[in-house]
Design a protein around this motif. Structure first.
Motif, short mmCIF file in Angstrom:
data_model
loop_
_atom_site.label_atom_id
_atom_site.label_comp_id
_atom_site.label_asym_id
_atom_site.label_seq_id
_atom_site.Cartn_x
_atom_site.Cartn_y
_atom_site.Cartn_z
N PRO A 175 -0.54 -4.37 6.97
CA PRO A 175 -0.14 -3.02 7.37
C PRO A 175 -0.55 -1.93 6.40
O PRO A 175 -0.28 -0.76 6.65
CB PRO A 175 1.39 -3.13 7.47
CG PRO A 175 1.75 -4.25 6.55
CD PRO A 175 0.62 -5.23 6.62
N ASP A 176 -1.16 -2.27 5.27
CA ASP A 176 -1.46 -1.29 4.22
C ASP A 176 -2.33 -0.14 4.73
O ASP A 176 -3.40 -0.35 5.31
CB ASP A 176 -2.19 -1.97 3.05
CG ASP A 176 -1.37 -3.08 2.43
OD1 ASP A 176 -0.20 -3.21 2.80
OD2 ASP A 176 -1.91 -3.82 1.59
N PHE A 177 -1.86 1.08 4.49
CA PHE A 177 -2.63 2.29 4.80
C PHE A 177 -2.50 3.24 3.61
O PHE A 177 -1.41 3.42 3.06
CB PHE A 177 -2.12 2.97 6.07
CG PHE A 177 -2.84 4.27 6.36
CD1 PHE A 177 -4.07 4.27 7.00
CD2 PHE A 177 -2.29 5.48 5.98
CE1 PHE A 177 -4.73 5.45 7.26
CE2 PHE A 177 -2.95 6.67 6.23
CZ PHE A 177 -4.17 6.66 6.88
N LYS A 178 -3.62 3.85 3.23
CA LYS A 178 -3.62 4.79 2.11
C LYS A 178 -4.46 6.00 2.46
O LYS A 178 -5.48 5.90 3.16
CB LYS A 178 -4.19 4.14 0.84
CG LYS A 178 -3.36 2.99 0.28
CD LYS A 178 -3.98 2.43 -0.99
CE LYS A 178 -3.11 1.35 -1.61
NZ LYS A 178 -2.99 0.16 -0.76
N GLY A 179 -4.04 7.14 1.96
CA GLY A 179 -4.82 8.36 2.05
C GLY A 179 -5.00 8.94 0.66
O GLY A 179 -4.10 8.84 -0.19
N ALA A 180 -6.16 9.54 0.40
CA ALA A 180 -6.44 10.05 -0.95
C ALA A 180 -7.26 11.32 -0.89
O ALA A 180 -8.06 11.54 0.05
CB ALA A 180 -7.18 9.00 -1.78
N LEU A 181 -7.07 12.17 -1.89
CA LEU A 181 -7.90 13.34 -2.12
C LEU A 181 -8.48 13.19 -3.53
O LEU A 181 -7.74 13.16 -4.51
CB LEU A 181 -7.10 14.64 -2.01
CG LEU A 181 -7.86 15.93 -2.40
CD1 LEU A 181 -9.06 16.14 -1.49
CD2 LEU A 181 -6.92 17.13 -2.37
N VAL A 182 -9.80 13.07 -3.60
CA VAL A 182 -10.50 12.88 -4.87
C VAL A 182 -11.22 14.16 -5.22
O VAL A 182 -12.03 14.67 -4.43
CB VAL A 182 -11.50 11.71 -4.78
CG1 VAL A 182 -12.20 11.51 -6.11
CG2 VAL A 182 -10.80 10.44 -4.35
N ASP A 191 0.61 6.26 0.18
CA ASP A 191 0.44 5.08 1.02
C ASP A 191 1.70 4.80 1.82
O ASP A 191 2.71 5.53 1.71
CB ASP A 191 0.05 3.86 0.18
CG ASP A 191 1.06 3.52 -0.90
OD1 ASP A 191 2.27 3.73 -0.66
OD2 ASP A 191 0.66 3.04 -1.97
N ASP A 192 1.64 3.75 2.66
CA ASP A 192 2.76 3.46 3.55
C ASP A 192 3.93 2.81 2.83
O ASP A 192 4.96 2.54 3.45
CB ASP A 192 2.30 2.60 4.73
CG ASP A 192 1.57 1.34 4.31
OD1 ASP A 192 1.48 1.09 3.10
OD2 ASP A 192 1.07 0.62 5.19
N MET A 193 3.81 2.55 1.53
CA MET A 193 4.95 2.16 0.72
C MET A 193 5.68 3.39 0.17
O MET A 193 6.62 3.26 -0.62
CB MET A 193 4.50 1.27 -0.44
CG MET A 193 4.01 -0.10 -0.03
SD MET A 193 5.33 -1.18 0.56
CE MET A 193 6.24 -1.44 -0.96
N HIS A 194 5.20 4.57 0.55
CA HIS A 194 5.74 5.86 0.11
C HIS A 194 5.54 6.07 -1.39
O HIS A 194 6.37 6.70 -2.06
CB HIS A 194 7.22 5.98 0.48
CG HIS A 194 7.52 5.74 1.92
ND1 HIS A 194 7.06 6.56 2.93
CD2 HIS A 194 8.21 4.73 2.54
CE1 HIS A 194 7.46 6.09 4.10
NE2 HIS A 194 8.15 4.97 3.89
N PHE A 195 4.42 5.57 -1.90
CA PHE A 195 4.05 5.80 -3.29
C PHE A 195 3.09 6.98 -3.36
O PHE A 195 2.06 6.99 -2.67
CB PHE A 195 3.36 4.58 -3.89
CG PHE A 195 4.21 3.36 -3.98
CD1 PHE A 195 5.59 3.44 -3.97
CD2 PHE A 195 3.62 2.11 -4.10
CE1 PHE A 195 6.37 2.30 -4.05
CE2 PHE A 195 4.39 0.97 -4.18
CZ PHE A 195 5.77 1.07 -4.16
N PHE A 196 3.44 7.96 -4.17
CA PHE A 196 2.52 9.06 -4.47
C PHE A 196 1.97 8.85 -5.87
O PHE A 196 2.73 8.69 -6.82
CB PHE A 196 3.24 10.41 -4.38
CG PHE A 196 2.36 11.57 -4.76
CD1 PHE A 196 1.42 12.07 -3.87
CD2 PHE A 196 2.47 12.16 -6.01
CE1 PHE A 196 0.61 13.14 -4.22
CE2 PHE A 196 1.66 13.22 -6.38
CZ PHE A 196 0.73 13.71 -5.46
#
Length: 490
Positions: free
Chosen positions: A365-372, A390-395
């Motif tokens: 289920p892992d999903f991540k979004g990033a701004l580099v 990510d979908d673990m609610h880690f910023f």
């Protein structure tokens, strides 16, 4: 390996390093690492770069790990505390509290690429790397058991140890190909042979424990577990040779990517990464365990060793053992990104290149979004600020420093700056960090170095010697399909 320095949950080693990590900060840097991980990315610059790129056997790697939940303090107190004891007072018993664990490593021992044809910007590469992938879900009670019976007020419990864990490690030997089809489109792929090192997985779907406190100085427990345990075959006593490449556990994987430059100079890039499988030896074992056993000396000085050995015996129930090959998938990823560069300041001394990235695991289920955010000064020094969620609610906030000329590159960074700093402080026996329980505890670190050598890849009008070649395969196919000219301007 010193098992007392590891958290052991039902007999499986708790790895602090293990398995393919997403390194967002390398996106659109043009490093050799970037070109192998994102196959449509180029690593050579005509009229500037030399023809061959090599890491000279200096590993380019990244590693990351995290642990969530109440067990963070337990983990850090054992590894970094002054008395090396398991602190378990904050663990909650009978409340269904779980701790997520995830760890990854990706280390390139060999990276080599050559610029083979100017007419198509064709790049061919070879690489050898080692990866591992680990994830698990462990209850608070699993960690509390490491400290004996002190956290358990009752004598009988059911389904408090229903944990799961998966770990696999393998070597990956790859051939890569990248080609610019026309001025807007570039394609690339990496095909890999996989050589499995180790695979372990367990899933506990029922558990029961009865504590015997008749002797307060030497309590014991009757532990019953039901579930399934997988393990690949390793002949004899394990030694260093078992970690060398061999053909006992073969597999294959593919990565492929496409880049498109819009009329507004936005580069859109899509990748499927490491879609593959490993076929583990036909002497591998599957245990359907429904077994129990006595565990003595709960909470003694070397109880972690006792727990490891006893639970392994419970899981490896030879009465319910099936010897057969196992086939497992690698941790494939689908990623989509968009980037555009902007010149800042007088004389174009600064270039700002933001990249938006979305990443999804194909089988989890892992999903991540990033701004580099890349900030480049005079084409040589780059500072990168990366934010991700990510979908673990880690910023997370990450930083990278890079020195990169057309023929030399060195970079160092982390995708999790704050948590890596806190973990480092805990390792230096900072008690406030050892005792802290946040969203998660973990760290991330990566490092890389590459040199280019050989003749400079010169533009045809300036060159004395240049490997012109023909258009690549995709360029010729594109020309036939769309009836374009076979000669592409450069």
């Amino acid at each position: 390996m010193n098992k007392n320095k590891l958290l052991i949950v039902f007999g499986i080693l708790f790895f602090s390093l293990s398995a393919s990590a997403q390194q967002f900060s390398q996106y659109n840097t043009g490093t050799l690492y970037d070109s192998f991980e994102n196959p449509s990315q180029r690593s050579f610059i005509p009229d500037s770069s030399r023809q061959y790129a090599f890491n000279f056997l200096i590993p380019n790697f990244n590693v990351n790990t995290y642990l969530t939940g109440n067990a963070q303090r337990t983990f850090k107190s054992k590894l970094f505390g002054s008395n090396s004891q398991y602190y378990t007072d904050n663990l909650q018993i009978g409340q269904g509290k779980y701790n997520h664990f995830n760890a990854n490593i990706n280390a390139y021992a060999i990276m080599f690429k050559l610029f083979s044809s100017f007419n198509g910007d064709v790049e061919i590469g070879f690489s050898a790397q080692t990866k591992a992938e680990a994830r698990g879900l462990f209850s608070d009670e699993s960690f509390a058991l490491l400290n004996g019976t002190r956290n358990f007020p009752n004598d009988n419990y059911t389904n408090i140890f229903n944990d799961n864990y998966r770990y696999q490690a393998y070597h990956q030997i790859s051939f890569s190909y990248r080609e610019r089809v026309n001025k807007k489109i570039a394609v690339g792929f990496k095909i890999s042979a996989l050589l499995g090192i180790e695979y372990q997985e367990f899933n506990i779907n029922h558990s029961q424990v009865t504590f015997d406190r008749t002797n307060p100085n030497n309590p014991s427990a009757l532990l019953g577990l039901t579930g399934r345990y997988y393990a690949n075959y390793i002949p004899g006593q394990r030694d260093a040779r078992d970690y060398l490449p061999n053909l006992r556990n073969p597999g294959a994987a593919i990565s492929f990517g496409l880049s498109y430059i819009t009329d507004d100079r936005v580069t859109i890039q899509g990748n499927i990464k490491d879609l593959g499988f490993i076929h583990w030896s036909n002497r591998s074992a599957t245990y359907d365990f429904n077994n129990s056993g006595m565990i003595n000396n709960l909470g003694s000085q070397h109880f972690a060793d006792t727990l490891y050995n006893r639970v392994r015996t419970i899981m490896q129930d030879n009465n319910n053992k099936t010897v057969k090959p196992l086939t497992t998938a690698t941790n494939g990823l689908a990623e989509l990104s968009a980037t555009k560069s902007y010149w800042i300041g007088y004389g174009n001394t600064w270039k700002y290149s933001p990249t938006l990235i979305a990443s999804k695991a194909l089988f989890y289920p892992d999903f991540k979004g990033a701004l580099v955010n890349h900030f480049n000064y005079r084409g040589l020094f780059t500072a990168t600020l990366t934010t991700s969620y990510d979908d673990m609610h880690f910023f997370n906030i990450g930083t990278q420093l890079m020195i990169k000329s057309p023929n030399t590159e060195f970079y160092i960074g982390t995708e999790r700056l704050t948590n890596t700093s806190k973990l480092a402080a805990a390792a230096l026996h900072n008690n406030s960090q050892i005792n802290q329980v946040g969203n998660y505890s973990g760290g991330d670190f990566y490092l890389g170095f590459t040199l280019k050598f050989g003749r400079v890849i010169e533009h045809p009008m300036n060159a004395s010697i240049i490997p012109m070649g023909e258009k690549g395969f995709f360029g010729r196919l594109f020309g036939r399909l769309f009836k374009t000219s076979t000669n592409k301007g450069v």
